[in-house]
Design a protein around this motif. Structure first.
Motif, PDB file in Angstrom:
ATOM      1  N   ARG A 110      40.061  47.819  27.012  1.00 10.30           N
ATOM      2  CA  ARG A 110      38.913  47.283  27.745  1.00 10.30           C
ATOM      3  C   ARG A 110      39.345  46.720  29.091  1.00 10.30           C
ATOM      4  NH1 ARG A 110      37.219  44.108  23.510  1.00 10.30           N
ATOM      5  NH2 ARG A 110      36.895  42.370  24.957  1.00 10.30           N
ATOM      6  N   GLU A 111      40.500  46.083  29.130  1.00 12.15           N
ATOM      7  CA  GLU A 111      41.001  45.566  30.400  1.00 12.15           C
ATOM      8  C   GLU A 111      41.303  46.705  31.377  1.00 12.15           C
ATOM      9  OE1 GLU A 111      44.299  43.066  29.506  1.00 12.15           O
ATOM     10  OE2 GLU A 111      43.055  41.350  28.905  1.00 12.15           O
ATOM     11  N   TRP A 114      38.038  47.760  32.819  1.00 15.05           N
ATOM     12  CA  TRP A 114      37.638  46.807  33.859  1.00 15.05           C
ATOM     13  C   TRP A 114      38.463  47.026  35.122  1.00 15.05           C
ATOM     14  CZ3 TRP A 114      41.230  43.286  35.797  1.00 15.05           C
ATOM     15  CH2 TRP A 114      40.741  42.449  36.797  1.00 15.05           C
ATOM     16  N   ARG A 117      37.059  49.872  37.212  1.00 11.16           N
ATOM     17  CA  ARG A 117      35.793  49.549  37.877  1.00 11.16           C
ATOM     18  C   ARG A 117      35.984  48.516  38.984  1.00 11.16           C
ATOM     19  NH1 ARG A 117      31.302  49.135  32.960  1.00 11.16           N
ATOM     20  NH2 ARG A 117      31.951  51.003  31.829  1.00 11.16           N
ATOM     21  N   HIS A 118      36.795  47.519  38.713  1.00  6.48           N
ATOM     22  CA  HIS A 118      36.934  46.437  39.687  1.00  6.48           C
ATOM     23  C   HIS A 118      37.750  46.892  40.895  1.00  6.48           C
ATOM     24  CE1 HIS A 118      36.502  42.319  40.911  1.00  6.48           C
ATOM     25  NE2 HIS A 118      37.805  42.128  41.023  1.00  6.48           N
ATOM     26  N   PRO A 197      31.197  43.944  35.309  1.00  2.00           N
ATOM     27  CA  PRO A 197      32.240  44.549  34.468  1.00  2.00           C
ATOM     28  C   PRO A 197      33.175  43.525  33.844  1.00  2.00           C
ATOM     29  CG  PRO A 197      31.992  45.763  36.521  1.00  2.00           C
ATOM     30  CD  PRO A 197      31.192  44.514  36.674  1.00  2.00           C
ATOM     31  N   GLY A 198      33.522  42.470  34.600  1.00  2.00           N
ATOM     32  CA  GLY A 198      34.406  41.450  34.042  1.00  2.00           C
ATOM     33  C   GLY A 198      33.760  40.703  32.897  1.00  2.00           C
ATOM     34  N   LEU A 201      33.560  43.337  29.902  1.00  2.00           N
ATOM     35  CA  LEU A 201      34.774  43.927  29.322  1.00  2.00           C
ATOM     36  C   LEU A 201      35.895  42.929  29.062  1.00  2.00           C
ATOM     37  CD1 LEU A 201      34.899  47.160  31.523  1.00  2.00           C
ATOM     38  CD2 LEU A 201      34.125  46.969  29.151  1.00  2.00           C
ATOM     39  N   LEU A 202      35.887  41.781  29.738  1.00  2.00           N
ATOM     40  CA  LEU A 202      36.993  40.843  29.582  1.00  2.00           C
ATOM     41  C   LEU A 202      36.711  39.751  28.564  1.00  2.00           C
ATOM     42  CD1 LEU A 202      38.199  40.360  33.264  1.00  2.00           C
ATOM     43  CD2 LEU A 202      39.011  41.964  31.531  1.00  2.00           C
TER      44      LEU A 202
END
Length: 421
Positions: A110-111, A114, A117-118, A197-198, A201-202
């Protein structure tokens, strides 16, 4: 329309304008902060891509070894950033840092999503958040700078057009106002888009063992109840053994003085003096108990002033370093106060220290305390020093306590509490 209606409409327009400016300023800060994590995210994404491409050659494995550790560190930094500008992002259990285990770990995957995307969308939005306000300011003030500009200099921030007359220079201001309208209207939504996204997903995901969290909250609740019961017993014991006995003494002395006042006025006066002294002692003990429930110094001087007062009254020379810009929740401040008070009492009674230091910091929605002394060390929670009570108080707020006290010292007590609201 009456004058009152016009005034109300003007006030409402001002409120809307102030709110829009405040939201835009916060959005610019969020987008710029996101750019601060998007730049290293882009570099880490490129490093990950290089490691994946060169993996068949064996070089990729060597390059990819530090990637999980750097990814987890960057994700922690992003969670802290998101927590400062909105609701806290609850972190999952610490993921593995070894490459093979990390590749199979759902949190790491998942990270990585992210990160992709980030490093792309978040980077672009962060650039807009930094460059568009600069362009708006530049175009709005261009008529003031136009006389100083070279003759063939580009007039607009878009890199097109050259102003040769004052009307042409003034027209650039319209572009600046357009940029300003975009900032006011769209930047809050862009900031939410960058942080989405953060936050998705985080945060701790469904693979987190919720039974562990339930067990942790159950233990925290039990600790809170135990701490509350202990505090009630302390208050009851203080009232029963101290104040109540003083008041009984006052009652007995007043009754004896009333019976003696006719036949022995001097003896009655002596009894009244003793009754007055006992009443004053009872009042002092009542004030002490009341301060023990919620110290008034917290309301009067805040946490910084309260901790400074504790250090000033400590038997061991104590230095304070407090940086708490905003007030925390009253219960959190009270817990912090009692933690420091109990810790300094232990320092004075058991450590043999010559100096102590109290440090308090409030960052990212967390209040961190550190009490350090240069004493003999060897502090033990099971030794009746009050450390168990401190841990229960901290656990009641879902905080953490760490004690390092090797024989020979120094002793360091670290406490982490949520600031609350």
């Amino acid at each position: 329309m009456t004058t009152r209606d016009a005034a109300a409409g003007t006030t409402g327009f001002k409120d809307i304008a102030v709110r829009a400016l405040r939201d835009a300023r916060a959005a610019i800060a969020q987008l710029a902060g996101g750019l601060g994590t998007a730049v290293p995210a882009l570099g880490l994404l490129l490093l990950t891509a290089v490691a994946a491409v060169t993996a068949p050659l064996g070089v990729g494995l060597l390059i990819g070894q530090p990637v999980p550790r750097a990814l987890h560190a960057l994700a922690r930094r992003e969670r802290a950033r998101l927590g400062r500008c909105g609701p806290e992002v609850i972190a999952p259990e610490p993921p593995p840092v070894r490459l093979r285990a990390a590749l199979a770990d759902p949190v790491t995957r998942r990270e990585l999503r992210w990160l992709a995307r980030h490093a792309t969308l978040g980077f672009v939005l962060g650039l807009l958040g930094v460059l568009l306000p600069i362009a708006a300011v530049r175009d709005c003030v261009f008529p003031l700078l136009w006389p100083l500009a070279p003759p063939d200099a580009t007039s607009t921030s878009l890199g097109i057009g050259t102003a040769h007359t004052w009307p042409q220079a003034a027209a650039v201001t319209l572009l600046g106002l357009g940029w300003t309208a975009i900032i006011l209207g769209l930047f809050p939504a862009l900031a939410r888009l960058q942080s989405a996204p953060g936050r998705l997903l985080l945060a701790a995901g469904p693979e987190t063992d919720l039974s562990l969290r339930v067990a942790e909250l159950t233990a925290t609740r039990a600790a809170a109840l135990d701490a509350h019961a202990t505090e009630l017993r302390r208050i009851e014991r203080s009232l029963h053994d101290g104040t109540q006995n003083r008041i009984v003494t006052v009652t007995v002395l007043l009754g004896a003085a009333r019976r003696m006042v006719a036949r022995d006025p001097e003896g009655a006066g002596e009894l009244l003096e003793r009754a007055q002294s006992a009443a004053e002692q009872a009042l002092a003990e009542l004030r002490t108990v009341a301060r023990g429930i919620l110290p008034p110094v917290l309301a009067d001087r805040g946490l910084a002033g309260a901790l400074t007062g504790l250090a000033a009254h400590c038997a061991v020379p104590c230095r304070t370093d407090v940086d708490v810009p905003e007030r925390c929740a009253a219960s959190v401040e009270a817990t912090a106060y009692f933690v420091v008070a109990e810790a300094l009492t232990n320092v004075a009674k058991h450590s043999g220290a010559e100096a102590a230091t109290v440090t308090a910091r409030a960052r990212g929605g967390r209040l961190r305390l550190r009490i350090e002394d240069d004493g003999r060390g060897g502090a033990d929670e099971q030794g009746g020093s009050g450390l168990t009570g401190i841990r229960d108080r901290v656990a009641a707020h879902d905080g953490t306590l760490t004690l390092a006290s090797p024989p020979g010292g120094p002793t360091v007590l670290d406490v982490d509490l949520p600031c609350g609201t």
